[in-house]
Design an enzyme around this catalytic site. Structure first.
Site, PDB file in Angstrom:
ATOM      1  N   CYS A  50     -14.060 -19.265   2.494  1.00  0.00           N
ATOM      2  CA  CYS A  50     -14.333 -18.254   1.462  1.00  0.00           C
ATOM      3  C   CYS A  50     -15.675 -17.558   1.698  1.00  0.00           C
ATOM      4  CB  CYS A  50     -14.297 -18.878   0.073  1.00  0.00           C
ATOM      5  SG  CYS A  50     -15.462 -20.244  -0.139  1.00  0.00           S
ATOM      6  N   HIS A  95     -25.848 -20.960  16.890  1.00  0.00           N
ATOM      7  CA  HIS A  95     -25.303 -20.526  15.607  1.00  0.00           C
ATOM      8  C   HIS A  95     -24.201 -21.478  15.140  1.00  0.00           C
ATOM      9  CE1 HIS A  95     -24.110 -17.913  12.347  1.00  0.00           C
ATOM     10  NE2 HIS A  95     -22.862 -18.000  12.756  1.00  0.00           N
ATOM     11  N   SER A 105     -25.462 -22.264   5.312  1.00  0.00           N
ATOM     12  CA  SER A 105     -24.581 -22.260   4.147  1.00  0.00           C
ATOM     13  C   SER A 105     -25.243 -21.650   2.921  1.00  0.00           C
ATOM     14  CB  SER A 105     -24.141 -23.686   3.808  1.00  0.00           C
ATOM     15  OG  SER A 105     -23.379 -24.228   4.854  1.00  0.00           O
ATOM     16  N   GLN A 116     -14.543 -28.016   7.570  1.00  0.00           N
ATOM     17  CA  GLN A 116     -13.813 -26.761   7.788  1.00  0.00           C
ATOM     18  C   GLN A 116     -13.855 -26.350   9.260  1.00  0.00           C
ATOM     19  OE1 GLN A 116     -16.121 -24.674   4.840  1.00  0.00           O
ATOM     20  NE2 GLN A 116     -14.502 -24.756   3.311  1.00  0.00           N
ATOM     21  N   GLY A 187     -13.813 -26.754 -16.860  1.00  0.00           N
ATOM     22  CA  GLY A 187     -14.156 -25.580 -16.051  1.00  0.00           C
ATOM     23  C   GLY A 187     -14.528 -25.968 -14.629  1.00  0.00           C
ATOM     24  N   THR A 189     -17.448 -26.319 -13.149  1.00  0.00           N
ATOM     25  CA  THR A 189     -18.516 -27.316 -12.983  1.00  0.00           C
ATOM     26  C   THR A 189     -17.991 -28.724 -13.165  1.00  0.00           C
ATOM     27  OG1 THR A 189     -20.161 -25.725 -13.770  1.00  0.00           O
ATOM     28  CG2 THR A 189     -20.798 -28.043 -13.791  1.00  0.00           C
ATOM     29  N   ILE A 190     -17.208 -28.932 -14.218  1.00  0.00           N
ATOM     30  CA  ILE A 190     -16.638 -30.269 -14.460  1.00  0.00           C
ATOM     31  C   ILE A 190     -15.659 -30.644 -13.346  1.00  0.00           C
ATOM     32  CG2 ILE A 190     -15.025 -31.536 -15.963  1.00  0.00           C
ATOM     33  CD1 ILE A 190     -17.873 -31.617 -16.977  1.00  0.00           C
TER      34      ILE A 190
END
Length: 416
Positions: A50, A95, A105, A116, A187, A189-190
């Site tokens: 992403c 890199h 990051s 990933q 949400g 964060t949780i």
């Protein structure tokens, strides 16, 4: 033609463009095959997350790879070029090592990117788009990322509110495995808190939310129990750890509710972490003897200290990636020298075989042995020194003393 890294990331491109340049899992296999066909070695790996899309190729032209990316996604030159970064050879290697070590990051030192990159490499192997150089590059990179993790403190300190909340719980409870956790809210964060708890082997989680449907969706992933906010008093006493993050304008846990739960627990301590703004847990809860209440402000002060710690660790990590990139390029150059030596030897042997065959034919036809041998020696000498002589002459005429010096050392005329 060289090792090339082309990409865009969260620093150079908007979310909108990153979405356009991303490769979906169902298309990445064919995309890597297509990309590899634009390289001389058939080697290519695509890392697509992403936050970044990056193409790593061996024996490739930077311009060709950018053109391929542009054409593949149907983008214009004007859309793509201002956001592209491109690296070659040593800087490309460094890199990749920096990316895999979490040095590039959004959150410095985050560990997810390594997984990933590993996944991208596995997909490239499945697509048949790796060979000796790219294979060695990625294997070395994984070793470097591990070295950075083990030899620096870059991943040791919490730098997100969710991670900090779980780290605090770990500090108080030496092991989280046997703890019971109540999460209030469902949400992002949780959800991130739940992931960190799962990573720490917590297998007893309850998720309380205003709408139970949202809580149930999250619980399916973490094998947790979903309840409504109204049911919290029935479950609160069983919780060793309470972590809350909702958008409620009023507190959800009051002093009285927590006090009652502590009595039911026979005053076993309870850790409460309130990461909501405005607060979900009344400040007076912190006055209770067996309640340890921490707010988002407490966590932010920890995060600030930890970010400073990670930046110090990042400086060490940068030195590691620089050193390891240098060592990898030395290996690449050794491959090139092996190829050159093999080619030079093969060429010399071919000249020798040609002249020996000619000499043997002359001897078979009754030629004078001494004369044939002398002619063979002269011809072989002339053929073998022809190219070095031309190179020495050209360097002398051009006044290129550097090349002339290197040639003299290579030919054994001067000591290194």
């Amino acid at each position: 033609m060289s090792l090339v890294a082309i990409g865009i990331n969260h620093k150079t491109a908007t979310v909108d463009l990153r979405e356009k340049v991303a490769f979906s899992p169902d298309k990445i296999h064919d995309a890597m095959k297509s990309l590899a066909s634009r390289t001389a070695s058939g080697e290519a790996v695509i890392v697509s997350t992403c936050n970044r899309t990056e193409l790593y190729c061996n024996n490739a032209s930077e311009a060709d790879i950018i053109e391929w990316l542009q054409d593949y996604h149907g983008l214009t030159h004007e859309e793509l070029m201002p956001c592209i970064y491109a690296y070659q050879d040593h800087t490309a290697v460094k890199h990749l090592m920096r990316v895999s070590s979490g040095l590039d990051s959004l959150v410095l030192g985050e560990p997810q990117i390594l997984g990933q990159v590993k996944q991208a490499f596995v997909k490239a192997k499945e697509a048949g788009t790796t060979a000796v150089t790219i294979d060695r590059l990625f294997q070395n990179t994984f070793s470097v990322a591990k070295k950075v993790r083990t030899e620096t403190e870059i991943g040791a300190a919490a730098v997100s509110v969710a991670f900090a909340a779980v780290s605090m719980a770990k500090h108080i409870f030496s092991s989280l495995k046997s703890t019971k956790v109540l999460l209030i809210g469902a949400g992002e964060t949780i959800e991130l808190v739940a992931k960190h708890l799962k990573d720490n082997e917590v297998d007893s989680m309850i998720v309380a939310n205003r709408t139970i449907e949202r809580a149930q969706t999250m619980c399916e992933e973490f094998n947790a129990t979903a309840i409504t906010l109204q049911q919290i008093p029935d479950f609160l006493a069983s919780a060793d750890i309470v972590i809350s993050s909702t958008a409620s304008p009023l507190p959800i846990l009051g002093k009285g509710m927590v006090e009652k739960a502590l009595k039911q627990r026979r005053h076993q301590p309870m850790l409460l972490v309130d990461i909501a703004v405005p607060r979900d847990i009344e400040a007076e809860v912190g006055e209770l003897d067996d309640a340890f209440l921490y707010t988002v402000d407490d966590l932010h002060s920890i995060i600030e200290q930890n970010m400073a710690s990670r930046k110090e660790a990042a400086e060490q990590a940068e030195l590691i990636t620089e050193e390891q990139a240098h060592l990898f390029m030395e290996w690449v150059r050794s491959l090139e020298s092996v190829d050159s030596i093999r080619e030079y030897r093969s060429q010399s042997v071919a000249i020798k075989d040609e002249l020996v065959e000619r000499a043997l034919n002359k001897l078979a036809q009754g030629g004078d042995g001494e004369q044939v041998l002398l002619e063979l020696a002269n011809r072989l000498t002339n053929r073998l020194i022809h190219a070095p002589t031309q190179a020495l002459t050209a360097a002398s005429r051009q006044g290129d003393l550097n090349t002339l010096g290197q040639l003299r050392v290579a030919l054994g005329l001067d000591k290194h």
